[in-house]
Design an enzyme around this catalytic site. Sequence first.
Site, PDB file in Angstrom:
ATOM      1  N   GLU A 273     -88.010  14.104  61.649  1.00  0.00           N
ATOM      2  CA  GLU A 273     -87.373  15.102  60.790  1.00  0.00           C
ATOM      3  C   GLU A 273     -85.899  15.267  61.132  1.00  0.00           C
ATOM      4  O   GLU A 273     -85.443  16.372  61.428  1.00  0.00           O
ATOM      5  CB  GLU A 273     -88.080  16.459  60.965  1.00  0.00           C
ATOM      6  N   TYR A 316     -72.146  30.379  65.656  1.00  0.00           N
ATOM      7  CA  TYR A 316     -72.517  29.830  66.969  1.00  0.00           C
ATOM      8  C   TYR A 316     -71.309  29.528  67.852  1.00  0.00           C
ATOM      9  O   TYR A 316     -71.463  28.914  68.899  1.00  0.00           O
ATOM     10  CB  TYR A 316     -73.242  28.478  66.825  1.00  0.00           C
ATOM     11  N   CYS A 342     -62.592  39.720  55.380  1.00  0.00           N
ATOM     12  CA  CYS A 342     -62.236  40.900  56.164  1.00  0.00           C
ATOM     13  C   CYS A 342     -63.198  41.105  57.315  1.00  0.00           C
ATOM     14  O   CYS A 342     -63.997  42.040  57.332  1.00  0.00           O
ATOM     15  CB  CYS A 342     -62.210  42.122  55.249  1.00  0.00           C
ATOM     16  N   GLU A 343     -63.183  40.192  58.267  1.00  0.00           N
ATOM     17  CA  GLU A 343     -63.989  40.254  59.488  1.00  0.00           C
ATOM     18  C   GLU A 343     -63.192  39.535  60.559  1.00  0.00           C
ATOM     19  O   GLU A 343     -62.650  38.453  60.301  1.00  0.00           O
ATOM     20  CB  GLU A 343     -65.305  39.468  59.343  1.00  0.00           C
ATOM     21  N   TYR A 371     -75.424  21.751  57.881  1.00  0.00           N
ATOM     22  CA  TYR A 371     -75.358  23.196  58.042  1.00  0.00           C
ATOM     23  C   TYR A 371     -73.982  23.732  57.647  1.00  0.00           C
ATOM     24  O   TYR A 371     -73.468  24.678  58.238  1.00  0.00           O
ATOM     25  CB  TYR A 371     -75.744  23.604  59.488  1.00  0.00           C
TER      26      TYR A 371
HETATM   27  C1  LIG Z   1     -83.959  22.324  61.474  1.00  0.00           C
HETATM   28  C2  LIG Z   1     -85.172  21.535  61.706  1.00  0.00           C
HETATM   29  C3  LIG Z   1     -85.092  20.142  61.846  1.00  0.00           C
HETATM   30  C4  LIG Z   1     -83.792  19.387  61.860  1.00  0.00           C
HETATM   31  O1  LIG Z   1     -83.037  19.652  62.983  1.00  0.00           O
HETATM   32  P1  LIG Z   1     -81.707  18.775  63.251  1.00  0.00           P
HETATM   33  O2  LIG Z   1     -81.225  19.273  64.548  1.00  0.00           O
HETATM   34  O3  LIG Z   1     -80.770  19.053  62.144  1.00  0.00           O
HETATM   35  O4  LIG Z   1     -82.137  17.355  63.303  1.00  0.00           O
HETATM   36  C5  LIG Z   1     -86.267  19.429  61.962  1.00  0.00           C
HETATM   37  N1  LIG Z   1     -87.477  20.054  61.963  1.00  0.00           N
HETATM   38  C6  LIG Z   1     -87.586  21.395  61.846  1.00  0.00           C
HETATM   39  C7  LIG Z   1     -88.922  22.006  61.853  1.00  0.00           C
HETATM   40  C8  LIG Z   1     -86.453  22.174  61.710  1.00  0.00           C
HETATM   41  O5  LIG Z   1     -86.566  23.492  61.604  1.00  0.00           O
END
Ligand SMILES: *Cc1c(COP(=O)(O)O)cnc(C)c1O
Length: 417
Positions: A273, A316, A342-343, A371
């Site tokens: 993922e 972050y 305005c922050e 992101y």
């Molecule tokens: C955000 C997320 C990702 C991806 O994370 P990256 O750091 O962008 O690779 C994969 N799996 C789950 C469940 C997530 O919440």
Amino acid sequence: MHHFQYKGNELYAEEVAVKDIVASVGSPVYIYSHATLERHYTAMDEAFASVPHTICYSMKANSNLAVLKTFFNQGGGVDIVSGGELFRALSAGVDPKKVVYSGVGKKDDEIEYALNTGILLFNVESEEELDRIDQVAGRLGKKAGIAIRVNPDVDPETHPYITTGLKKAKFGINIERSLEQYKRAAKMANLEIIGVDCHIGSQLTKVAPFIDTIKKLKRLIEGLKEAGITLQYFDLGGGLGITYSDEAPPLPAEYGTAIVAETKNMGLHLLFEPGRNLVGNAGIMVAKCLYTKKGDEKNFVIVDAAMNDLARPSLYGSYHGVQAVRKDQQETIVADIVGPICESGDFLAKDREMPAFKQDDLIAFMSAGAYGFTMSSNYNSRPRAAEVMVKGDSFFVVREREKVEDLVRGEKLPSFL
Ligand SMILES: *Cc1c(COP(=O)(O)O)cnc(C)c1O
């Protein structure tokens, strides 16, 4: 490597001058390189070429339809975390059998939508969610494919806000309780156990935490076998980091070699993922300098993009490289780049040495493909930026800049006003 490089003094996105995009589309604007997206996907895909695997792109990193379609054309699927993401993925033509659904707060209507779509599996994040998915599937007369998202209690050594695999995190089911939850799931009529899942955090710069996680999950998988529960899929989540400044994360090939070595005798189809790794360095955000200002203690460069456009620095304290779109200024200054919001937290760069920008200069914020736009908002009633995809010597507006009319769409005045 990415395709945002200078030709002479001029910053290019592939074969297109960034200034030409801004002249046509305005600023602020997100610019994505199609060739870079493809390259990053290919690198990840090739890293696992020797084993059965599917790359389920974590689309919360960048969910623009054109970005999704780029990966689907290469054979990718998606990791979704909401019904809205499923809708987007389907709109871009995803194969439902390549969709995995993560997230701690899946709602009934979202579970139904996913079941009716026929997704591959749900990554289940709590005991109650197991029961709920079983109930909803039963109501629909369907079987839900599931994996349990196991929280392995491994420290990924990254920013606390993007650490997800420690015991104290809200994510997944604690590894010590996972076996008993699998056994419980095995008795549920409308669930089909097909996998195990983990995702320990984001922006990881070492391979070791991934391997530690696999070692822990292997013991669980052994226990499952003894209990007569066999799996087909091993979802290793995302999290591989990128270079924003001077980080040196492993290359996908190195990550792949280590993971393949650790998993090759398990006979499981691997799922990944990745989010940031595929898109982060495939995008930049470009803003225009509106004003410069010399404070008593600080210099400020005020630009037309703000924390609503690129939230990561204020959220972050993240670092994004700052580059001049036209490199003709030799002089440098130390300054903060700030937006019009305005922050005091509205900054894009802090105490940074940079070219001595002046009014109307264009400034590129690097590594903004992940992101970036997806975290943008309308705070201060600022229409969201346009998104552009470059391919070779052409560019396409893949999301129009919002108009002020979009800001009030859906709002209604009650009759008593
Ligand atoms: C955000 C997320 C990702 C991806 O994370 P990256 O750091 O962008 O690779 C994969 N799996 C789950 C469940 C997530 O919440």
